[in-house]
Design an enzyme around this catalytic site. Structure first.
Site, mmCIF file in Angstrom:
data_model
loop_
_atom_site.group_PDB
_atom_site.id
_atom_site.type_symbol
_atom_site.label_atom_id
_atom_site.label_comp_id
_atom_site.label_asym_id
_atom_site.label_seq_id
_atom_site.Cartn_x
_atom_site.Cartn_y
_atom_site.Cartn_z
ATOM 1 N N HIS A 386 35.742 51.627 30.479
ATOM 2 C CA HIS A 386 36.417 50.678 31.377
ATOM 3 C C HIS A 386 36.671 49.320 30.749
ATOM 4 C CE1 HIS A 386 35.839 52.994 35.193
ATOM 5 N NE2 HIS A 386 34.799 53.471 34.532
ATOM 6 N N LYS A 588 39.165 38.375 42.998
ATOM 7 C CA LYS A 588 38.533 39.293 42.059
ATOM 8 C C LYS A 588 37.334 38.564 41.481
ATOM 9 C CE LYS A 588 42.649 39.364 39.817
ATOM 10 N NZ LYS A 588 43.134 40.674 39.437
ATOM 11 N N ARG A 589 36.487 39.264 40.709
ATOM 12 C CA ARG A 589 35.382 38.562 40.069
ATOM 13 C C ARG A 589 35.915 37.375 39.263
ATOM 14 N NH1 ARG A 589 29.984 40.677 40.683
ATOM 15 N NH2 ARG A 589 29.508 39.188 39.045
ATOM 16 N N LYS A 594 40.038 36.748 33.268
ATOM 17 C CA LYS A 594 40.948 36.958 34.398
ATOM 18 C C LYS A 594 41.759 35.695 34.702
ATOM 19 C CE LYS A 594 37.808 40.333 36.585
ATOM 20 N NZ LYS A 594 38.554 41.600 36.679
ATOM 21 N N THR A 705 42.563 47.100 39.780
ATOM 22 C CA THR A 705 42.872 48.022 40.877
ATOM 23 C C THR A 705 43.340 47.246 42.106
ATOM 24 O OG1 THR A 705 40.490 48.059 41.239
ATOM 25 C CG2 THR A 705 41.475 50.016 40.259
ATOM 26 N N LYS A 709 46.331 47.636 45.252
ATOM 27 C CA LYS A 709 46.100 47.426 46.684
ATOM 28 C C LYS A 709 47.120 46.451 47.260
ATOM 29 C CE LYS A 709 41.261 48.255 45.769
ATOM 30 N NZ LYS A 709 39.987 47.655 45.355
HETATM 31 O O1 H53 Z 1 36.635 48.463 35.914
HETATM 32 C C1 H53 Z 1 37.800 48.644 36.684
HETATM 33 C C2 H53 Z 1 39.017 48.167 35.938
HETATM 34 C C3 H53 Z 1 38.842 46.742 35.451
HETATM 35 C C4 H53 Z 1 37.527 46.611 34.704
HETATM 36 C C5 H53 Z 1 36.386 47.099 35.566
HETATM 37 C C6 H53 Z 1 35.018 47.014 34.939
HETATM 38 C C7 H53 Z 1 33.945 46.593 35.736
HETATM 39 O O2 H53 Z 1 34.153 46.290 37.021
HETATM 40 C C8 H53 Z 1 32.656 46.524 35.188
HETATM 41 C C9 H53 Z 1 32.443 46.866 33.880
HETATM 42 C C10 H53 Z 1 33.501 47.283 33.096
HETATM 43 O O3 H53 Z 1 33.308 47.649 31.823
HETATM 44 C C11 H53 Z 1 34.784 47.343 33.631
HETATM 45 O O4 H53 Z 1 37.317 45.278 34.324
HETATM 46 O O5 H53 Z 1 39.931 46.383 34.637
HETATM 47 O O6 H53 Z 1 40.133 48.262 36.775
HETATM 48 C C12 H53 Z 1 37.891 50.110 37.051
HETATM 49 O O7 H53 Z 1 38.242 50.886 35.954
#
Ligand code: H53
Length: 857
Positions: A386, A588-589, A594, A705, A709
């Protein structure tokens, strides 16, 4: 022991068999029964909370009946099962989702099950909306990764896949965020304060889990080889107890299981401590067991390397594998059949220990030959990556690891030895390659285990989560593995989201309008999203545009209400102008990659530009033509230890303070920070957006994601060419998205330029930074400014700022000067968003990675 009821007694069981409630009347009867017996309350003593609990218990009864049937069917068919291992499941609330998913297509047209329950609750003296508000979010996740897992299990249940999720039942989910004087303050999220009606405790199942200790090879036949069966003598033992959450599919009776492990002390008696009279100490040691599943680590995209976290990971992997293996053994297949019966998906590297644990079970406990065992293991596992960001890639120091899991460390060394031998045979004498791909990293001060490499070696497929990301992992962090295994081991499955929660539940008005328009009163489009393309023909229909716009305005008012509540009555959003106020949202976080900092700098720039015109004597109504009404809305949590992210939150709040109280600008710009962003708030926030921001430095956001949405709810996107934005552009068309900024392929070069040939900042950004430095906004933001001015601007804010600002003014032009065009873009986006249903993802995983079929009734 045989736990089956003898044949002659079964008739009685069948006679009394429990039944689901089918209509409003039966529901009310169940509801009252639960109020009076389960809750031991009465009609004289029933508040919204009790109503929520009685409703949930009643709905849960229905789910459990289907759940039992589904599980029996899955066992009887003996088909291959999928296990989705995720340390995070960011579920949000369950009740409304269960009501929506109980819709089974048998309803009379126009009267959906949820509506009937709503009516029934009304008659009982409650409002469904208020009842739903009583439920705490199940917030057992940080962000995208955890919410993805939640969408996936919804789609697996909906698609009739025999699939289980495995996770941890944290007592504390992600912290609740308070904003005090503009700063984030974390408070504990003790979400299990009231009994949780959505979980079924299975205390009859108790799995012992060991830690520490040593490896005893004295009894081993083949001397001291670590490759043959060895005995691990654990030094500390805890018990894993499962809690099951039924996961209902939409328009199917299939109900899957999400099994969450909780840690408990053993009841074993420590004689040594007892004899020494150290009773208090032995109780304290017992209490430590519970700490394993006490709290979710609050980092997103960042590894902290704490022993307790590794303990959580092993506890969860060992308990889950024990369960999976036990279920497999009951089916009486031979071990070679294991990969035909079991597919295990690793959500990121967090569950990589499951690979090692299965190898240990097969070699040490089942006495399989090492290579035979390893063949089974690699055919069973698949790994989803991810992120490409270094700070998120898990590594564990060998010392810490070997202390906690001595036998597992040996097994990892052996896995690595065979892997490197294989590499050596393919690329003889390439010593450089060997050290680059070794699972054990030797370069750093202390040797580290690279979990991503272990996950690749132990899996048969590795996937990224959007096309760009899946290409990037092949050319950057995993490029040597592509050389070793060939490209076919690496694949892409672009993320998706469940339209049940993110369209039907979050935006009932839009779902209704869509259903009415495409003549689909039973919401089949929620299963077959390609039906949405029928909306395209109404994109320019004036009548339809009006209805579409009305839904958006309704949702914006709903958000204005939420904001007013959170701001304790302060009327932040002027409702009179809501129709011509653009809602610009970034939730988002909070993370530097970001780039919320770029967004807030953009707000400051807009504010300064407005002030400048005013100071030149331009009347406010003229100013408004250039800078039409806008509310910039932010929300998101920072990791508690992430200094820069916390500073970004403070800056947003300080800017908000100045801008929102500047009477001269007459409310044409507002800045809002929504505290404690979570799933249930997202359901109100997302449907209200005109525009949302997905503006990460190119190449850093694996997928994203929330972008999907927002589009599914008719919001347009301003974004960089990153993650799933690329495929969103392909699906909705270039004309319907506002892209800007540098491309991923140029990022390395730009960073190099910042290091070695720094240039002056663009004037727009220079202006902003000077005002920030001047102290206009409360707080010390030097570190934020310095990271751009003096520390190489790693996230390339200065490179993208100008085109960001220009694109924002393009947005203003379309929104305010050509509303019809805007609405057309919005409608066309929804018409073409179908690809991003998580049902499509799950089908791809099932076909390309798991090789499993749906179980049809
Ligand atoms: O995963 C999302 C992605 C997003 C990515 C996120 C993610 C985390 O929330 C935590 C750890 C990590 O390595 C990645 O930042 O881009 O959409 C689902 O795949």
């Amino acid at each position: 022991i045989d736990t089956m009821i003898p044949l002659q007694s079964r008739e009685i069981w069948k006679k009394h068999g429990v039944k689901k409630f089918e209509d409003a009347d039966e529901f009310q009867s169940k509801f009252i029964q639960h109020v009076e017996t389960t809750l031991a309350r009465s009609l004289y003593n029933c508040d919204d909370l009790a109503a929520y609990q009685a409703t949930s218990q009643s709905v849960r009864d229905n789910l459990v009946i289907d759940w039992n049937k589904s599980q029996q069917r899955q066992t009887a068919r003996d088909s291959k099962r999928v296990y989705y291992l995720s340390l995070e499941f960011l579920m949000g609330r369950a009740l409304d989702n269960a009501l929506i998913n109980s819709q089974d297509g048998t309803e009379e047209p126009g009267v959906q099950k949820r509506e009937r329950i709503k009516g029934a609750i009304d008659q009982l003296g409650f409002k469904l909306e208020d009842v739903l508000e009583q439920e705490p979010d199940a917030a057992l996740g940080n962000g995208g990764l955890g919410r993805l897992a939640a969408c996936f299990i919804d789609s697996m249940a909906t698609g009739d896949y025999p699939a289980w999720g495995y996770g941890l039942r944290y007592q504390y989910g992600i912290f609740a965020q308070k904003i005090i004087e503009g700063y984030q303050v974390e408070t504990p999220d003790y979400w299990l304060n009231f009994t949780n009606p959505w979980e079924i405790e299975r205390s009859e199942i108790q799995v012992p889990i060991n830690f520490y200790g040593y490896v005893d090879r004295s009894g081993s036949e083949s001397g001291d080889s670590t490759l043959s069966a060895s005995k691990w003598i654990g030094g500390e033992r805890v018990i894993a107890v499962p809690y099951d959450m039924p996961i209902p599919g939409f328009k199917t009776e299939n109900v899957n299981n999400l099994r969450m492990w909780s840690a408990r002390p053993t009841t074993e008696f420590d004689f040594a401590k007892f004899n020494s009279g150290d009773y208090k100490n032995s109780v304290e040691q017992q209490q430590r067991a519970e700490s394993i599943t006490a709290v979710l680590y609050p980092n997103d995209n960042f590894q902290e390397g704490k022993e307790l976290r590794l303990k959580q990971q092993y506890f969860w992997c060992a308990a889950s594998l024990h369960d999976i293996v036990r279920r497999f053994k009951k089916s009486k297949h031979s071990w070679e059949e294991f990969p035909n019966q079991v597919a295990i998906q690793l959500n990121d590297t967090h569950p990589t220990l499951a690979i090692v644990e299965l190898q240990r079970i097969l070699v040490d406990l089942e006495h399989l030959d090492w290579h035979k065992a390893w063949d089974i293991v690699t055919k069973t596992f698949a790994y989803t990556n991810h992120t490409v960001m270094q700070e998120a890639l898990e590594k564990w120091p060998v010392g810490l690891f070997g202390h906690l899991l001595p036998r597992h460390l040996e097994i990892i060394y052996d896995i690595n030895w065979f892997f490197l031998k294989f590499v050596e045979s393919k690329f003889p004498r390439d010593v450089d390659l060997l050290s680059k791909v070794s699972i054990i990293e030797e370069a750093s001060q202390e040797r580290q285990i690279r979990m991503a490499f272990l996950a690749i070696v132990g899996s048969h497929k590795v996937n990224g989560v959007a096309e760009l990301h899946s290409e990037l992992i092949k050319t950057t962090i995993f490029q040597d593995f592509v050389k070793i295994y060939g490209p076919s081991k690496f694949t892409n499955v672009t993320n998706g989201i469940t339209p049940r929660r993110w369209l039907k539940q979050a935006n009932p008005k839009l779902a209704k309008l869509i259903g009415d328009t495409i003549n689909d009163p039973q919401d089949d489009f929620l299963l077959n999203m390609s039906k949405l393309t029928e909306l395209a023909k109404y994109a320019e229909d004036a009548d339809f545009q009006t209805k579409w716009n009305d839904v958006k305005q309704f949702n914006k008012l709903r958000l204005a209400d939420l904001i007013e509540k959170l701001y304790e009555g302060e009327d932040v959003i002027n409702r009179d102008h809501i129709r011509n106020t653009l809602f610009d949202i970034q939730v988002k976080r909070i993370h530097e990659y970001k780039r919320q900092q770029m967004n807030i700098f953009g707000c400051i720039y807009r504010y300064l530009s407005i002030k400048k015109l005013l100071s030149e004597g331009v009347p406010i109504n003229e100013v408004e033509k250039k800078y039409p009404r806008r509310v910039s809305i932010f929300g998101g949590k920072s990791a508690p230890g992430y200094y820069m992210a916390k500073l970004i939150i403070k800056l947003i709040n300080s800017v908000s303070d100045v801008v929102n109280h500047d009477e001269e600008i007459n409310n044409i710009l507002k800045v809002v920070f929504i505290p404690d962003y979570n799933v249930s708030k997202a359901e109100t926030i997302i449907p209200a957006s005109d525009l949302s921001e997905h503006i990460s430095t190119a190449g850093t956001e694996a997928s994203g994601t929330s972008n999907m949405k927002f589009v599914m709810n008719g919001g347009l996107i301003i974004g960089t060419v990153d993650g799933a934005n690329v495929e969103i552009t392909r699906e909705v068309g270039e004309d319907n998205i506002f892209l800007f900024g540098n491309l991923a392929e140029n990022v390395d070069e730009l960073r190099y330029q910042h290091q070695y040939h720094p240039k002056p900042l663009p004037e727009e950004l220079e202006q902003v930074l000077q005002v920030v430095e001047s102290g206009t906004f409360d707080g010390d933001f030097k570190p934020l400014v310095d990271s751009i001015r003096h520390h190489g601007d790693y996230y390339l804010v200065s490179d993208d700022f100008k085109s960001y600002v220009q694109t924002q003014s393009l947005v203003d032009d379309v929104y305010h000067k050509n509303k019809k065009e805007w609405l057309k873009k919005s409608i066309l986006s929804v018409a073409n968003v179908g690809f991003f249903s998580s049902d499509r993802c799950i089908q791809e995983y099932a076909d390309e990675i798991w090789n499993v079929e749906p179980l049809n009734n």
